[in-house]
Design an enzyme around this catalytic site. Structure first.
Site, PDB file in Angstrom:
ATOM      1  N   TRP A  25       4.917  -4.068  -7.074  1.00  0.00           N
ATOM      2  CA  TRP A  25       5.591  -2.791  -6.845  1.00  0.00           C
ATOM      3  C   TRP A  25       7.087  -2.976  -6.616  1.00  0.00           C
ATOM      4  O   TRP A  25       7.907  -2.204  -7.117  1.00  0.00           O
ATOM      5  CB  TRP A  25       4.947  -2.050  -5.673  1.00  0.00           C
ATOM      6  CG  TRP A  25       3.748  -1.267  -6.130  1.00  0.00           C
ATOM      7  CD1 TRP A  25       2.453  -1.673  -6.119  1.00  0.00           C
ATOM      8  CD2 TRP A  25       3.769   0.035  -6.721  1.00  0.00           C
ATOM      9  NE1 TRP A  25       1.654  -0.692  -6.663  1.00  0.00           N
ATOM     10  CE2 TRP A  25       2.432   0.367  -7.033  1.00  0.00           C
ATOM     11  CE3 TRP A  25       4.767   0.961  -7.000  1.00  0.00           C
ATOM     12  CZ2 TRP A  25       2.083   1.589  -7.621  1.00  0.00           C
ATOM     13  CZ3 TRP A  25       4.413   2.178  -7.582  1.00  0.00           C
ATOM     14  CH2 TRP A  25       3.097   2.482  -7.889  1.00  0.00           C
TER      15      TRP A  25
ATOM     16  N   TRP B  52       2.781 -16.821 -11.048  1.00  0.00           N
ATOM     17  CA  TRP B  52       3.382 -15.641 -10.408  1.00  0.00           C
ATOM     18  C   TRP B  52       2.657 -15.341  -9.094  1.00  0.00           C
ATOM     19  O   TRP B  52       3.268 -14.930  -8.114  1.00  0.00           O
ATOM     20  CB  TRP B  52       3.320 -14.435 -11.340  1.00  0.00           C
ATOM     21  CG  TRP B  52       3.792 -13.169 -10.703  1.00  0.00           C
ATOM     22  CD1 TRP B  52       3.018 -12.179 -10.171  1.00  0.00           C
ATOM     23  CD2 TRP B  52       5.157 -12.745 -10.487  1.00  0.00           C
ATOM     24  NE1 TRP B  52       3.802 -11.175  -9.641  1.00  0.00           N
ATOM     25  CE2 TRP B  52       5.115 -11.501  -9.826  1.00  0.00           C
ATOM     26  CE3 TRP B  52       6.406 -13.315 -10.789  1.00  0.00           C
ATOM     27  CZ2 TRP B  52       6.271 -10.813  -9.464  1.00  0.00           C
ATOM     28  CZ3 TRP B  52       7.550 -12.625 -10.426  1.00  0.00           C
ATOM     29  CH2 TRP B  52       7.481 -11.388  -9.773  1.00  0.00           C
TER      30      TRP B  52
ATOM     31  N   TRP C 269      14.427   8.239  -0.809  1.00  0.00           N
ATOM     32  CA  TRP C 269      13.277   8.635  -1.612  1.00  0.00           C
ATOM     33  C   TRP C 269      12.948  10.108  -1.373  1.00  0.00           C
ATOM     34  O   TRP C 269      13.189  10.631  -0.287  1.00  0.00           O
ATOM     35  CB  TRP C 269      12.058   7.787  -1.263  1.00  0.00           C
ATOM     36  CG  TRP C 269      12.246   6.311  -1.414  1.00  0.00           C
ATOM     37  CD1 TRP C 269      12.420   5.397  -0.410  1.00  0.00           C
ATOM     38  CD2 TRP C 269      12.284   5.568  -2.632  1.00  0.00           C
ATOM     39  NE1 TRP C 269      12.560   4.139  -0.918  1.00  0.00           N
ATOM     40  CE2 TRP C 269      12.485   4.202  -2.297  1.00  0.00           C
ATOM     41  CE3 TRP C 269      12.174   5.906  -3.982  1.00  0.00           C
ATOM     42  CZ2 TRP C 269      12.561   3.192  -3.246  1.00  0.00           C
ATOM     43  CZ3 TRP C 269      12.253   4.895  -4.928  1.00  0.00           C
ATOM     44  CH2 TRP C 269      12.445   3.566  -4.559  1.00  0.00           C
TER      45      TRP C 269
ATOM     46  N   TRP D  61       8.125   3.340  -3.284  1.00  0.00           N
ATOM     47  CA  TRP D  61       7.173   2.405  -3.889  1.00  0.00           C
ATOM     48  C   TRP D  61       5.973   2.150  -2.991  1.00  0.00           C
ATOM     49  O   TRP D  61       4.871   1.838  -3.463  1.00  0.00           O
ATOM     50  CB  TRP D  61       7.858   1.080  -4.240  1.00  0.00           C
ATOM     51  CG  TRP D  61       8.418   0.300  -3.079  1.00  0.00           C
ATOM     52  CD1 TRP D  61       9.676   0.351  -2.581  1.00  0.00           C
ATOM     53  CD2 TRP D  61       7.721  -0.675  -2.269  1.00  0.00           C
ATOM     54  NE1 TRP D  61       9.831  -0.510  -1.521  1.00  0.00           N
ATOM     55  CE2 TRP D  61       8.644  -1.165  -1.316  1.00  0.00           C
ATOM     56  CE3 TRP D  61       6.422  -1.182  -2.289  1.00  0.00           C
ATOM     57  CZ2 TRP D  61       8.295  -2.123  -0.365  1.00  0.00           C
ATOM     58  CZ3 TRP D  61       6.069  -2.142  -1.344  1.00  0.00           C
ATOM     59  CH2 TRP D  61       6.996  -2.606  -0.394  1.00  0.00           C
TER      60      TRP D  61
ATOM     61  N   GLU E  23       1.296 -16.736 -15.514  1.00  0.00           N
ATOM     62  CA  GLU E  23       0.709 -15.607 -14.786  1.00  0.00           C
ATOM     63  C   GLU E  23       0.046 -16.096 -13.500  1.00  0.00           C
ATOM     64  O   GLU E  23       0.146 -15.447 -12.449  1.00  0.00           O
ATOM     65  CB  GLU E  23      -0.312 -14.891 -15.672  1.00  0.00           C
ATOM     66  CG  GLU E  23       0.287 -14.197 -16.884  1.00  0.00           C
ATOM     67  CD  GLU E  23       1.197 -13.054 -16.489  1.00  0.00           C
ATOM     68  OE1 GLU E  23       0.761 -12.158 -15.750  1.00  0.00           O
ATOM     69  OE2 GLU E  23       2.368 -13.056 -16.916  1.00  0.00           O
TER      70      GLU E  23
ATOM     71  N   ASN F  44      -2.468  -4.764 -16.612  1.00  0.00           N
ATOM     72  CA  ASN F  44      -1.194  -5.074 -15.968  1.00  0.00           C
ATOM     73  C   ASN F  44      -0.011  -4.367 -16.623  1.00  0.00           C
ATOM     74  O   ASN F  44       0.898  -3.906 -15.931  1.00  0.00           O
ATOM     75  CB  ASN F  44      -0.951  -6.585 -15.965  1.00  0.00           C
ATOM     76  CG  ASN F  44       0.256  -6.958 -15.133  1.00  0.00           C
ATOM     77  OD1 ASN F  44       0.299  -6.680 -13.942  1.00  0.00           O
ATOM     78  ND2 ASN F  44       1.256  -7.560 -15.752  1.00  0.00           N
TER      79      ASN F  44
END
Length: 493
Positions: free
Chosen positions: A393, A289, A317, A370, A286, A352
């Site tokens: 996102w 990341w 969109w 997004w 984590e 999360n």
């Protein structure tokens, strides 16, 4: 870093996203040189990055208060300035008559040229100027594929980065003695001048109850997390009602604790108890990341604003302001989504797993860009971060690096039933549903009328009906994304 006796060359330290004293490479190097001056700049200008969101402004106020108090204990006054650092730093260096200027590096598209410009001005003036590695464990250019390029997939990046992370963590040295330089009166501004705190209305009560910004709060959060042990982290981190996550994201974003200290502490816990090896490695992944996200924004400068995969840049969109408002307010009719959005509004943070669920709902079920969700998170999250926010996102939308496939659409009922089986999380944040039986807590619209009545729930009144039918929303999303089937996996040109 080698620590030598203090010198006599006054140095200026420019604090940025590193609001701490411990393990602060720029501060340590300046302290070796001689007396230290410290400045924080509220950067303002059309090419100086995105203005802070409301929750981040609240956090920054309290973090700077904490930092100022910590520095004052060492005789260092924190100077506050607002404006363009390209003029402030050279002017302040000249006014204070320093010989050196130090800061810790940042990696944003806008900040790299700004730092380069300041370095050129300072060197032209004959000053020593030094930038340091502190925001990350691995510089974006340090972790390379076999062909020498940047990684686009996380798992091999994690494998390649881990030895470098370990080496940097092991290299931490002691902090030399700090001595402050004498700051002329009226040289800076005050936090009150900046009006970072909300006032009319003051919506920060939930944030105050949830967080302790500052270096002491960061250390307490890490110690509390590790005191519970890492055992079970790999599984429990997905359960939003269970306090299994570290809660360190905002502290790391503002640099109140170094990523190096967190990595060191996790490795120490793993070394002390071999049973924690598997869960500890999940926690380290984590942290890594975050490293991967910084690499993405460095190598792809428009990553925070544009879909990484070219095929998504022309995606049609939809625009539905009323649906977006319902999502923002936690009034979608899907309890796990609404719980997450209300937790965000109240505390400035969201679990999360739930972030992925609410993001999928907005992008897939509602077909909203997004960036609409990313902007809302930027304003409301205390841990709003350019790299992590955009990477998260784009992962959910399917348009980022190593992203979820475009056809992965989170089922909000199934996600709730899997990760909040007894409804504890929903009952906390959507109290109007608290009396529903477990079997209906994540799908009240399927609950028999008499059971709803017994629980005091009136759908469409005390709690909304779903703003979109799950199956219809899923099919609409799959149809819309079908046009990307052949090209959505392509890398940016």
């Amino acid at each position: 870093m080698q620590v030598s006796p203090p010198g006599h060359s006054p140095a200026l330290v420019w604090f940025r996203e590193d609001l701490r004293i411990d393990d602060h490479p720029a501060l340590a190097a300046a302290a070796v040189a001689g007396p230290v001056y410290a400045v924080f700049i509220l950067e303002e200008g059309p090419d100086l990055g995105r203005p802070l969101g409301g929750a981040s402004r609240w956090w920054l106020h309290h973090s700077l208060t904490s930092l100022s108090q910590s520095l004052a204990q060492h005789g260092i006054n924190l100077i506050l300035k607002r404006g363009d650092p390209r003029t402030i730093i050279p002017d302040l260096a000249r006014e204070l008559d320093v010989a050196q200027v130090h800061w810790n590096r940042r990696y944003y598209a806008w900040s790299v040229p700004v730092d380069r410009d300041i370095k050129d001005k300072l060197r032209t003036a004959g000053l020593g100027v030094y930038s340091h590695k502190a925001q990350v464990l691995t510089e974006p250019w340090e972790v390379k594929t076999g062909s020498g390029g940047a990684f686009k997939v996380f798992t091999p990046f994690f494998r390649a980065a881990t030895p470098l992370c370990d080496a940097f963590a092991d290299a931490a040295g002691p902090m030399p003695t700090l001595n402050g330089g004498r700051v002329p009166a009226q040289i800076g501004e005050t936090l009150a001048d900046w009006a970072l705190l909300p006032s009319k209305p003051d919506w920060s009560g939930g944030l105050q109850a949830s967080w302790q910004p500052g270096e002491a709060g960061a250390r307490a959060r890490l110690d509390g997390f590790l005191a519970k042990g890492l055992k079970g982290y790999g599984h429990d981190r997905n359960l939003p009602a269970k306090p299994a996550t570290s809660g360190l994201s905002a502290h790391l974003h503002f640099g109140e604790i170094s990523i190096r200290r967190v990595w060191q502490a996790a490795r120490a816990a793993m070394a002390a108890n071999s049973a924690l090896e598997e869960d500890g490695r999940v926690f380290l992944s984590e942290l890594c990341w975050r490293e991967f996200s910084f690499q993405l924004i460095y190598h792809y400068p428009d990553f925070p604003e544009h879909s990484w995969k070219e095929a998504f840049r022309s995606f049609p969109w939809t625009s539905d302001p009323s649906a977006v408002r319902a999502w923002q307010r936690g009034q979608t009719g899907y309890p796990i989504v609404d719980a997450g959005m209300r937790q965000l509004w109240k505390t400035g943070w969201m679990h999360n797993r739930v972030r992925m669920i609410v993001a999928s709902f907005l992008v897939k079920h509602l077909l909203q860009d997004w960036r609409v969700g990313e902007a809302w998170f930027w304003d409301t999250l205390v841990d709003a971060d350019v790299a992590n926010n955009a990477a998260g996102w784009q992962w959910v939308a399917g348009c980022g690096a190593d992203a979820a496939p475009y056809f992965r659409i989170f089922n909000p009922m199934a996600q709730g039933e899997k990760f909040d089986a007894d409804g504890a999380y929903v009952r906390t944040w959507v109290p109007e549903l608290a009396r529903l039986p477990d079997r209906y807590i994540h799908r009240p619209f399927e609950c028999p009328t008499h059971v709803l009545a017994q629980a005091g729930v009136r759908l469409g009144q005390t709690y909304p009906l779903p703003i979109v039918n799950h199956e219809k929303g899923r099919k609409r999303a799959l149809d819309a994304f079908a046009s990307l089937k052949e090209t959505a996996s392509g890398d940016p040109a």
